[in-house]
Design an enzyme around this catalytic site. Structure first.
Site, short mmCIF file in Angstrom:
data_model
loop_
_atom_site.label_atom_id
_atom_site.label_comp_id
_atom_site.label_asym_id
_atom_site.label_seq_id
_atom_site.Cartn_x
_atom_site.Cartn_y
_atom_site.Cartn_z
CG PHE A 175 0.49 -4.94 -35.20
CD1 PHE A 175 1.73 -5.09 -34.59
CD2 PHE A 175 0.45 -4.86 -36.58
CE1 PHE A 175 2.90 -5.15 -35.35
CE2 PHE A 175 1.61 -4.92 -37.35
CZ PHE A 175 2.84 -5.07 -36.73
CE LYS A 176 -5.45 1.35 -33.95
NZ LYS A 176 -5.08 1.15 -32.53
CB ALA A 177 -2.21 -6.35 -38.53
#
Lengths: 272, 272
Positions: free
Chosen positions: A93-95
């Site tokens: 997600f590369k949050a």
């Protein structure tokens, strides 16, 4: 079971460092599935079934589900359910956001979707990462040096504390005192991986970019392994998922995953 | 209509730089809405209705919808539909991934959800941003210096090209030759904003962090405006959404948005 326990178990059981990336692109699904009511989920169920004894983990890539709206969200939930119990799942997600928002992302990943780990973008600093550490059974894989050409633009900048990706590796080691984390390092950078492993001796490293992106497997395995001869997850998505676009896609996916397992295990210099 | 056209129009029409952030936290919704079949959407519809002639834009924060799964996705779609035509919508997602994945995120934002702009994390470099530029009517708001305390950890590192956030501002100016983009600068950093505006003279700047996060409105407006006396979107989320937890929540939200509009317009030194 924690992410780390699941990971150790499946590496052992399946004798594998292969992480299967789930990036379902509607345009690339086999023709014969396109008429189904949920072609994405039908596709992923077969992929998962064909690779469950070869993978050490699965990594669904949120973008490919989000792009399909509610149907995509349902397919994501279905795929997560189809992954065998005990197999670690990493939500890609590369949050990265401020604390109260990061809390929501951590809840989304760990509670709403029920995954075991999540990729996190560290640009916004400590308080953007902290909420993920509230889930002590999880693992936040922090971007360190990504596989794409553009990784050179920012992540290779020289700072007064060293090259930025090295600074991030050091930070991750510091942050790992607070909560479970790992690193994301592109398999396209074997030499830098050596540097990163020297800094982050104990952190698990997720390595996307073999296959379509052309990462060099031998050097990656040798430079990525920790002192115990483990600690890496080598992700392949497109080379496995789209090994064939025919009715034999699952078989071809299995063969592609098996080929990667063998190449990685040879590089490991050990048994397979 | 492009993001920029919509933004110019609403700034003019509503005489406002107030961007209303939509961060619906189920725990904070007014009690009397909790029994509804979709309390989040019921809440947001009233908020939007109460602020539509005061806001210059709306910024739904994906995390707060994603945390609620499919119901959240439905509420997000519903909220987007409830926003009046012609009003710019910025999806706050902090998207950042390799090219083929970024394409999916851009599709999700612009086609699946139908927003006008999206926040993007620039850490992964040029090819992680490029796919957003395929939507020439959109706007990619690139993180530059975020509002949270942790922004100092990475974004204030000294590099051989300047402080990292300055490097990012310069990159954004360069990238803006290719496609429409803006910057995200925390309203908690008025002095740095001056530096950033001097670099990025023409880019729109999204400024979160007034209200709960304590940004100083006067200095923010004065340092943020471009030469034409525009180019800023000052976001407030919690101070507006949760101004009251009673049945008067929408009225209280309106008052809070109106107060902010007035403060900003006074700082602007102009008419309101």
């Amino acid at each position: 079971m924690s992410f780390f326990e699941k990971y150790s178990d499946t590496v052992q059981r399946n004798n594998s460092f292969v992480c299967v990336g789930l990036d379902p692109d509607p345009a690339k699904l086999p023709e014969h599935l396109k008429g189904k009511s949920d072609p994405t989920l039908a596709f992923l169920r077969e992929i998962i079934d064909a690779t469950r004894d070869i993978a050490c983990a699965y990594k669904p890539n949120f973008a490919f589900f989000g792009a399909q709206g509610i149907a995509g969200w349902e397919a994501l939930q279905g795929a997560i359910q189809a992954i065998p119990n005990g197999m670690p799942i990493i939500l890609d997600f590369k949050a990265g956001d401020i604390g109260n928002t990061a809390e929501q992302y951590a809840y989304m990943a760990y509670c709403q979707l029920g995954v075991d780990a999540v990729t996190v973008n560290p640009l916004m600093g400590t308080d953007a990462i902290g909420p993920f550490f509230a889930y002590q059974n999880g693992c936040a894989f922090l971007l360190c040096l990504t596989s794409n050409p553009g990784s050179a633009d920012i992540l290779r900048l020289n700072t007064d504390q060293g090259v930025l990706y090295e600074v991030l590796a050091h930070k991750a080691v510091e942050w790992s005192q607070t909560g479970p984390c790992g690193l994301v390092v592109g398999a396209t950078h074997p030499n830098d991986l050596k540097t990163i492993r020297a800094i982050a001796t104990d952190l698990p490293i997720l390595l996307p970019g073999v296959g379509v992106q052309g990462g060099q497997t031998n050097a990656i395995v040798q430079n990525g392994l920790n002192k115990k001869g483990s600690g890496i997850l080598i992700n392949s998505s497109r080379s496995i998922l789209y090994a064939s676009s025919g009715t034999d896609f699952a078989e071809a996916a299995r063969q592609s995953a098996e080929d990667l397992r063998q190449v990685l295990n040879s590089a490991r210099g050990g048994k397979r």
